[in-house]
Design a protein around this motif. Structure first.
Motif, PDB file in Angstrom:
ATOM      1  N   UNK A   1      69.374  42.199  53.134  1.00 44.91           N
ATOM      2  CA  UNK A   1      68.198  41.439  53.566  1.00 44.91           C
ATOM      3  C   UNK A   1      67.022  41.677  52.624  1.00 44.91           C
ATOM      4  N   UNK A   2      66.920  42.897  52.108  1.00 48.47           N
ATOM      5  CA  UNK A   2      65.865  43.204  51.145  1.00 48.47           C
ATOM      6  C   UNK A   2      66.064  42.409  49.858  1.00 48.47           C
ATOM      7  N   UNK A   3      67.313  42.287  49.419  1.00 46.47           N
ATOM      8  CA  UNK A   3      67.594  41.475  48.228  1.00 46.47           C
ATOM      9  C   UNK A   3      67.247  40.007  48.481  1.00 46.47           C
TER      10      UNK A   3
ATOM     11  N   UNK B   1      54.474  33.179  53.473  1.00 48.92           N
ATOM     12  CA  UNK B   1      54.913  34.494  53.029  1.00 48.92           C
ATOM     13  C   UNK B   1      54.987  35.521  54.145  1.00 48.92           C
ATOM     14  N   UNK B   2      54.115  35.413  55.156  1.00 49.11           N
ATOM     15  CA  UNK B   2      54.121  36.406  56.226  1.00 49.11           C
ATOM     16  C   UNK B   2      55.293  36.230  57.179  1.00 49.11           C
ATOM     17  N   UNK B   3      55.784  35.001  57.291  1.00 49.33           N
ATOM     18  CA  UNK B   3      56.875  34.756  58.229  1.00 49.33           C
ATOM     19  C   UNK B   3      58.196  35.325  57.727  1.00 49.33           C
ATOM     20  N   UNK B   4      58.397  35.337  56.412  1.00 51.08           N
ATOM     21  CA  UNK B   4      59.682  35.761  55.874  1.00 51.08           C
ATOM     22  C   UNK B   4      59.970  37.241  56.139  1.00 51.08           C
ATOM     23  N   UNK B   5      59.073  38.166  55.770  1.00 55.05           N
ATOM     24  CA  UNK B   5      59.364  39.578  56.068  1.00 55.05           C
ATOM     25  C   UNK B   5      59.473  39.853  57.563  1.00 55.05           C
ATOM     26  N   UNK B   6      58.671  39.163  58.370  1.00 57.60           N
ATOM     27  CA  UNK B   6      58.753  39.347  59.821  1.00 57.60           C
ATOM     28  C   UNK B   6      60.123  38.934  60.343  1.00 57.60           C
ATOM     29  N   UNK B   7      60.593  37.785  59.883  1.00 57.32           N
ATOM     30  CA  UNK B   7      61.916  37.309  60.304  1.00 57.32           C
ATOM     31  C   UNK B   7      63.019  38.260  59.866  1.00 57.32           C
TER      32      UNK B   7
ATOM     33  N   UNK C   1      64.626  37.869  46.242  1.00 60.96           N
ATOM     34  CA  UNK C   1      65.092  36.656  45.574  1.00 60.96           C
ATOM     35  C   UNK C   1      64.318  35.405  45.994  1.00 60.96           C
ATOM     36  N   UNK C   2      63.999  35.301  47.275  1.00 61.20           N
ATOM     37  CA  UNK C   2      63.440  34.053  47.799  1.00 61.20           C
ATOM     38  C   UNK C   2      61.928  34.084  48.040  1.00 61.20           C
ATOM     39  N   UNK C   3      61.341  35.258  48.140  1.00 61.85           N
ATOM     40  CA  UNK C   3      59.922  35.335  48.497  1.00 61.85           C
ATOM     41  C   UNK C   3      58.967  34.682  47.486  1.00 61.85           C
ATOM     42  N   UNK C   4      59.274  34.694  46.162  1.00 60.93           N
ATOM     43  CA  UNK C   4      58.320  34.059  45.239  1.00 60.93           C
ATOM     44  C   UNK C   4      58.055  32.581  45.522  1.00 60.93           C
ATOM     45  N   UNK C   5      59.037  31.888  46.098  1.00 60.35           N
ATOM     46  CA  UNK C   5      58.880  30.457  46.365  1.00 60.35           C
ATOM     47  C   UNK C   5      58.708  30.155  47.857  1.00 60.35           C
TER      48      UNK C   5
END
Length: 253
Positions: free
Chosen positions: A99-101, A113-119, A105-109
């Motif tokens: 999940x960290x990878x 941005x806040x929803x992705x790490x929370x999910x 990989x996907x966070x730059x695009x």
């Protein structure tokens, strides 16, 4: 192997065993080669961590290298004891690291941005709880495979948009070690025979190849992210062999 015996670490309670007889070389280590083969992963992750800190790259890469080391240590404990609790403690962090990878990989695009790490954090927590209660090795393996398949297309996209030949070579090494390591894992799991005169130690070879695979993946991602940030990254080599990233940040930063 179905050697359910009692030794220094107690009875074997793991739901999965590999093609290596238990407690052959030491009364303290259940699967000798599967245990020691994690050491290269720890050393490679340590090299990557030192370079990440020295280059002052983003914290996510330091976390990646540390997670590689922690995962290898848990794997050592699991193979050394073949304890069910340590097996669970090894499998769950594998999913967390994947999940960290996905985040790297996907966070730059990612627009929100806040929803992705929370999910991803919630997803990892739910998986840990469900996996602990189900204790299903098949579900873990299928789950891990699906998450890995989500990572590969993104790595390929970054490869296509990379012009640096040395960085492309690192990406190819990532792909080769992944394929060869997976074949070693399958060979050990599917073709294991007690009649072998010499055990090829396929699972131990999987550990070694996946250790290099993680290092190459991290190195390529560090290069790509530095390129996105305009930090003029280059791929150099320790002693002319092991690749690493060298960056040059603008003076304004």
């Amino acid at each position: 192997m179905a050697d359910v015996i009692s030794s220094f670490s107690g009875r074997v309670t793991s739901t999965t065993e590999w093609c290596e007889k238990n407690y052959v070389y030491s009364p303290y280590i259940a699967e000798f080669f599967n245990t020691l083969s994690n050491i290269p992963c720890i050393l490679l992750a340590l090299i990557g961590l030192v370079n990440s800190l020295r280059q002052r790259l983003e914290r996510r890469f330091s976390v990646l290298h540390v997670s590689n080391m922690v995962l290898a240590i848990w794997n050592i404990l699991y193979h050394a004891t073949l304890n069910r609790v340590l097996q669970q403690s090894d499998e769950t962090p594998v999913i967390w690291e994947t999940l960290l990878y996905i985040y790297v990989l996907y966070s730059p695009d990612w627009h929100y941005r806040r929803t992705m790490p929370t999910f991803l954090v919630l997803y990892g927590a739910i998986f840990a709880i469900v996996h602990w209660h189900l204790q299903s090795g098949i579900c873990f393996k299928v789950h891990f495979l699906i998450l890995c398949l989500l990572c590969i297309p993104r790595m390929y996209k970054y490869y296509l948009y990379t012009e640096d030949l040395y960085a492309k070579r690192v990406a190819k090494l990532y792909a080769v070690t992944l394929v060869v390591g997976t074949l070693c894992w399958l060979f050990d799991r599917v073709l294991c025979k007690d009649s072998w005169l010499v055990n090829p130690q396929g699972h131990a070879m999987w550990h070694i190849f996946i250790g290099f695979n993680s290092y190459f993946a991290n190195t390529f991602l560090m290069f790509w992210r530095a390129q996105q940030r305009g930090w003029a990254p280059r791929i150099l080599h320790y002693m002319g062999i092991l690749p690493y990233v060298k960056i040059r940040k603008p003076k304004a930063q």
